[in-house]
Design a protein around this motif. Structure first.
Motif, PDB file in Angstrom:
ATOM      1  N   ILE A  14     -13.234   7.973  -5.416  1.00  0.00           N
ATOM      2  CA  ILE A  14     -12.110   8.257  -4.518  1.00  0.00           C
ATOM      3  C   ILE A  14     -12.126   7.215  -3.409  1.00  0.00           C
ATOM      4  O   ILE A  14     -13.180   6.923  -2.838  1.00  0.00           O
ATOM      5  CB  ILE A  14     -12.213   9.660  -3.901  1.00  0.00           C
ATOM      6  CG1 ILE A  14     -12.128  10.737  -4.982  1.00  0.00           C
ATOM      7  CG2 ILE A  14     -11.105   9.887  -2.880  1.00  0.00           C
ATOM      8  CD1 ILE A  14     -12.291  12.153  -4.445  1.00  0.00           C
ATOM      9  N   ASP A  15     -10.971   6.651  -3.123  1.00  0.00           N
ATOM     10  CA  ASP A  15     -10.867   5.692  -2.031  1.00  0.00           C
ATOM     11  C   ASP A  15      -9.869   6.228  -1.006  1.00  0.00           C
ATOM     12  O   ASP A  15      -8.668   6.271  -1.255  1.00  0.00           O
ATOM     13  CB  ASP A  15     -10.394   4.332  -2.553  1.00  0.00           C
ATOM     14  CG  ASP A  15     -10.291   3.295  -1.434  1.00  0.00           C
ATOM     15  OD1 ASP A  15     -10.934   3.506  -0.381  1.00  0.00           O
ATOM     16  OD2 ASP A  15      -9.570   2.296  -1.613  1.00  0.00           O
ATOM     17  N   ILE A  16     -10.391   6.692   0.128  1.00  0.00           N
ATOM     18  CA  ILE A  16      -9.541   7.155   1.228  1.00  0.00           C
ATOM     19  C   ILE A  16      -9.658   6.101   2.322  1.00  0.00           C
ATOM     20  O   ILE A  16     -10.599   6.128   3.114  1.00  0.00           O
ATOM     21  CB  ILE A  16      -9.973   8.536   1.746  1.00  0.00           C
ATOM     22  CG1 ILE A  16     -10.122   9.531   0.593  1.00  0.00           C
ATOM     23  CG2 ILE A  16      -8.962   9.062   2.755  1.00  0.00           C
ATOM     24  CD1 ILE A  16     -10.608  10.913   1.019  1.00  0.00           C
ATOM     25  N   PRO A  17      -8.722   5.172   2.394  1.00  0.00           N
ATOM     26  CA  PRO A  17      -8.877   4.045   3.331  1.00  0.00           C
ATOM     27  C   PRO A  17      -8.721   4.457   4.783  1.00  0.00           C
ATOM     28  O   PRO A  17      -8.058   5.444   5.104  1.00  0.00           O
ATOM     29  CB  PRO A  17      -7.749   3.094   2.905  1.00  0.00           C
ATOM     30  CG  PRO A  17      -6.716   3.988   2.301  1.00  0.00           C
ATOM     31  CD  PRO A  17      -7.484   5.090   1.614  1.00  0.00           C
ATOM     32  N   VAL A  18      -9.354   3.702   5.655  1.00  0.00           N
ATOM     33  CA  VAL A  18      -9.144   3.819   7.096  1.00  0.00           C
ATOM     34  C   VAL A  18      -8.107   2.770   7.481  1.00  0.00           C
ATOM     35  O   VAL A  18      -8.301   1.585   7.214  1.00  0.00           O
ATOM     36  CB  VAL A  18     -10.446   3.581   7.886  1.00  0.00           C
ATOM     37  CG1 VAL A  18     -10.190   3.677   9.383  1.00  0.00           C
ATOM     38  CG2 VAL A  18     -11.511   4.578   7.463  1.00  0.00           C
ATOM     39  N   VAL A  19      -6.998   3.209   8.051  1.00  0.00           N
ATOM     40  CA  VAL A  19      -5.917   2.276   8.360  1.00  0.00           C
ATOM     41  C   VAL A  19      -5.557   2.368   9.846  1.00  0.00           C
ATOM     42  O   VAL A  19      -5.787   3.387  10.496  1.00  0.00           O
ATOM     43  CB  VAL A  19      -4.650   2.552   7.506  1.00  0.00           C
ATOM     44  CG1 VAL A  19      -4.972   2.457   6.025  1.00  0.00           C
ATOM     45  CG2 VAL A  19      -4.056   3.915   7.834  1.00  0.00           C
ATOM     46  N   LYS A  20      -4.992   1.276  10.341  1.00  0.00           N
ATOM     47  CA  LYS A  20      -4.435   1.243  11.692  1.00  0.00           C
ATOM     48  C   LYS A  20      -3.179   0.387  11.617  1.00  0.00           C
ATOM     49  O   LYS A  20      -3.253  -0.836  11.580  1.00  0.00           O
ATOM     50  CB  LYS A  20      -5.425   0.681  12.711  1.00  0.00           C
ATOM     51  CG  LYS A  20      -4.873   0.715  14.146  1.00  0.00           C
ATOM     52  CD  LYS A  20      -5.909   0.256  15.159  1.00  0.00           C
ATOM     53  CE  LYS A  20      -5.347   0.330  16.578  1.00  0.00           C
ATOM     54  NZ  LYS A  20      -6.349  -0.070  17.595  1.00  0.00           N
ATOM     55  N   VAL A  21      -2.041   1.050  11.562  1.00  0.00           N
ATOM     56  CA  VAL A  21      -0.769   0.345  11.493  1.00  0.00           C
ATOM     57  C   VAL A  21       0.090   0.769  12.677  1.00  0.00           C
ATOM     58  O   VAL A  21      -0.082   1.861  13.228  1.00  0.00           O
ATOM     59  CB  VAL A  21      -0.023   0.643  10.169  1.00  0.00           C
ATOM     60  CG1 VAL A  21      -0.805   0.106   8.981  1.00  0.00           C
ATOM     61  CG2 VAL A  21       0.224   2.137  10.005  1.00  0.00           C
ATOM     62  N   ASP A  22       1.012  -0.101  13.073  1.00  0.00           N
ATOM     63  CA  ASP A  22       1.889   0.275  14.173  1.00  0.00           C
ATOM     64  C   ASP A  22       3.147   0.972  13.692  1.00  0.00           C
ATOM     65  O   ASP A  22       3.895   1.538  14.495  1.00  0.00           O
ATOM     66  CB  ASP A  22       2.262  -0.942  15.026  1.00  0.00           C
ATOM     67  CG  ASP A  22       2.918  -2.055  14.212  1.00  0.00           C
ATOM     68  OD1 ASP A  22       3.389  -1.800  13.094  1.00  0.00           O
ATOM     69  OD2 ASP A  22       2.955  -3.196  14.707  1.00  0.00           O
ATOM     70  N   THR A  23       3.374   0.964  12.366  1.00  0.00           N
ATOM     71  CA  THR A  23       4.595   1.575  11.826  1.00  0.00           C
ATOM     72  C   THR A  23       4.318   2.228  10.482  1.00  0.00           C
ATOM     73  O   THR A  23       3.645   1.640   9.632  1.00  0.00           O
ATOM     74  CB  THR A  23       5.708   0.521  11.642  1.00  0.00           C
ATOM     75  OG1 THR A  23       5.918  -0.165  12.868  1.00  0.00           O
ATOM     76  CG2 THR A  23       7.006   1.181  11.206  1.00  0.00           C
TER      77      THR A  23
END
Length: 267
Positions: free
Chosen positions: A110-119
């Motif tokens: 399982i790949d649950i990514p850590v993301v940081k997006v502005d939109t």
């Protein structure tokens, strides 16, 4: 069958017994949603019809497992000795869809990514229907699961670190229950995160005849014991009928959203 017994023993060591936990989880679930702590006759979670998925690798520092049968789907997150919570899921994550009709215990990638997006919306939107993202500006990532509905993608958000229960439900308060984006032009919508100002803006379309604009911002805790939080401070609801646009504006006053104006104009 030997593997199932081995994994079941593993869960008993970690959480007393799987049977006790599941009864607790279902009782809590029913108590919150149906006003009773009783277990309906014949509604047993763990049994021949259950499927358990054990993530092979930690996800954002958590040991993750997912348990499912015909009545309930749960995700379990563990980190150190301080965090052990279950999240109620409405559906099996898409990465596990091949197991939809299978039963047993599976070690899975399982790949649950850590993301940081502005939109959220457009090319910046995470491709996974599950991810970790800090949506309340507290420096800790929440668990997010996306879903598609009527031309837009919505998100259910779970505060794993600051949740105050062993069984977590999606955050129902604004702005989190409105975080979304539109898939088609007629359902135009997007969510913007300003991590510098710690603000959120949501444009949520509703077909050709209505949309909402929501502004929210971060508030520090205070001496009265109120914890830090993100609150909606302004909302505009636009509705079109014939050649008239109606705009209803609400603003946060005395910690309560109040309608401050309602105007009509030709367009």
């Amino acid at each position: 069958m030997n593997k199932l017994k081995t994994i079941s023993s593993y869960y008993r060591v970690r959480t007393s017994t799987i049977f006790t936990i599941v009864l607790f989880v279902i009782s809590s679930f029913l108590s919150c949603h149906h006003g009773t702590s009783g277990l309906p006759e014949g509604k047993a979670f763990w049994g021949d019809s259950a499927t358990a998925f054990i993530a092979k690798n930690p996800q954002n520092g958590y040991r993750v497992s997912i348990i499912k049968n015909k009545d309930l789907t749960l995700a379990h997150f563990e980190r150190g000795d301080s965090i052990s919570v279950y999240c109620t899921l409405d559906w099996l994550p898409s990465c596990l869809s091949e197991y939809e009709n299978k039963t047993g215990v599976f070690d899975v990638d399982i790949d649950i990514p850590v993301v940081k997006v502005d939109t959220l919306g457009g090319s910046k939107t995470p491709k996974s229907d599950m991810f970790f993202m800090d949506i309340n500006f507290d420096g800790q990532e929440e668990f997010i699961q996306g879903y598609e509905s009527n031309g837009w993608v919505g998100y259910k958000c779970y505060d794993i670190v600051n949740g105050r229960a062993n069984v977590l439900y999606p955050i129902e308060a604004e702005p989190y229950c409105s975080i979304s984006y539109g898939i088609y032009p007629m359902q135009a919508g997007y969510t913007v995160f300003d991590y510098h100002k710690r603000e959120i803006f949501i444009h949520h379309g509703s077909g050709c005849c209505a949309f909402r604009n929501i502004w929210a911002k971060y508030f520090e805790g205070d001496s009265l014991g109120n914890p830090p939080s993100v609150k909606v401070v302004r909302e505009e609801y636009h509705q079109y009928s014939s050649d008239i646009e109606t705009i209803e504006t609400s603003e946060l006053k005395d910690n309560v959203m109040q309608v401050t104006s309602k105007t009509k104009r030709k367009y």
